[in-house]
Design an enzyme around this catalytic site. Sequence first.
Site, mmCIF file in Angstrom:
data_model
loop_
_atom_site.group_PDB
_atom_site.id
_atom_site.type_symbol
_atom_site.label_atom_id
_atom_site.label_comp_id
_atom_site.label_asym_id
_atom_site.label_seq_id
_atom_site.Cartn_x
_atom_site.Cartn_y
_atom_site.Cartn_z
ATOM 1 N N GLU A 6 0.838 -1.201 0.000
ATOM 2 C CA GLU A 6 0.000 0.000 0.000
ATOM 3 C C GLU A 6 0.874 1.253 0.000
ATOM 4 O OE1 GLU A 6 -3.767 -1.607 2.743
ATOM 5 O OE2 GLU A 6 -2.014 -0.729 3.698
ATOM 6 N N ASP A 199 -12.466 -4.399 -1.996
ATOM 7 C CA ASP A 199 -13.414 -5.519 -2.011
ATOM 8 C C ASP A 199 -14.775 -5.059 -1.511
ATOM 9 O OD1 ASP A 199 -11.422 -5.712 0.477
ATOM 10 O OD2 ASP A 199 -13.447 -6.217 1.139
HETATM 11 N N1 ADE Z 1 -8.933 -4.301 4.064
HETATM 12 C C1 ADE Z 1 -9.339 -4.412 2.793
HETATM 13 N N2 ADE Z 1 -10.561 -4.979 2.736
HETATM 14 C C2 ADE Z 1 -10.939 -5.266 4.004
HETATM 15 C C3 ADE Z 1 -12.079 -5.874 4.596
HETATM 16 N N3 ADE Z 1 -13.099 -6.306 3.868
HETATM 17 N N4 ADE Z 1 -12.103 -5.988 5.935
HETATM 18 C C4 ADE Z 1 -11.069 -5.559 6.681
HETATM 19 N N5 ADE Z 1 -9.975 -4.989 6.183
HETATM 20 C C5 ADE Z 1 -9.898 -4.836 4.849
#
Ligand code: ADE
Length: 237
Positions: A6, A199
């Site tokens: 990142e 996500d």
């Molecule tokens: N970092 C990226 N996606 C995530 C998620 N769904 N839950 C926790 N940390 C994350």
Amino acid sequence: MAMEAEAAPLGEAIGAFRSESPPWARALPCRLDVAPATASRPEVVLAVNGIDPRTGVDCIGSTAAALTTQTVLTAYPGDEIDLVLSVGTAGGWSRLGADIGDVYMAWDRFVSHDRRIDIPGFDAFARGDLPAADLRHHAAALGCRTGIVTTGDSLDESPDDQERIRASGAEVKEMEAAAVAWVAHLHGVPVGAVKAITDLVDSPVSTSEQFTANLAAAAQSLRETTLALLDRLGADS
Ligand code: ADE
């Protein structure tokens, strides 16, 4: 930031050079890099949680995030730091209008969804409800969304976590911001967050699969948005 992947694009862009941690923090894996102020940008301390020596992976999560924040704020005391930013990736919800690649800024608070202490007083402590710095005008100018950021120490979520996330109204789920915010507040320093969505929590595709597929693109979005935000903060000061 929590992960090297990142942080790397942003670190390269600001031309940061290594800075020593204070003596008490030398056993910690966290890494501090400093980029001097430029004509458009304030001085930046880029703090990354670092690599866990035992398992060889990035120290994701709230414990390392709190220690890294404390390290920065003792290396550069609160009166020298105008703003702490928790910058990283996060999950969002398509039911709330999020899309992969969207960038959010925290507003109006940071909460924790996996700290449950059902005793009066401790329940509020566990939840957090830590105010976020008001970066809404920067978010609007940079095309970012805003939302409550919720932190937990797992990539997935239990049914209890889901219930708490719904109740808090959070739109951004990640693993560090509330811990960073707690320490920054103890030092009296305002704290914000910039989070790129890797996500969708309510997608049928697993979070880990989405995360892995979208991490590199999200790191580029973080770089672009954070650089633009730093320029705007420089122009304000
Ligand atoms: N970092 C990226 N996606 C995530 C998620 N769904 N839950 C926790 N940390 C994350």
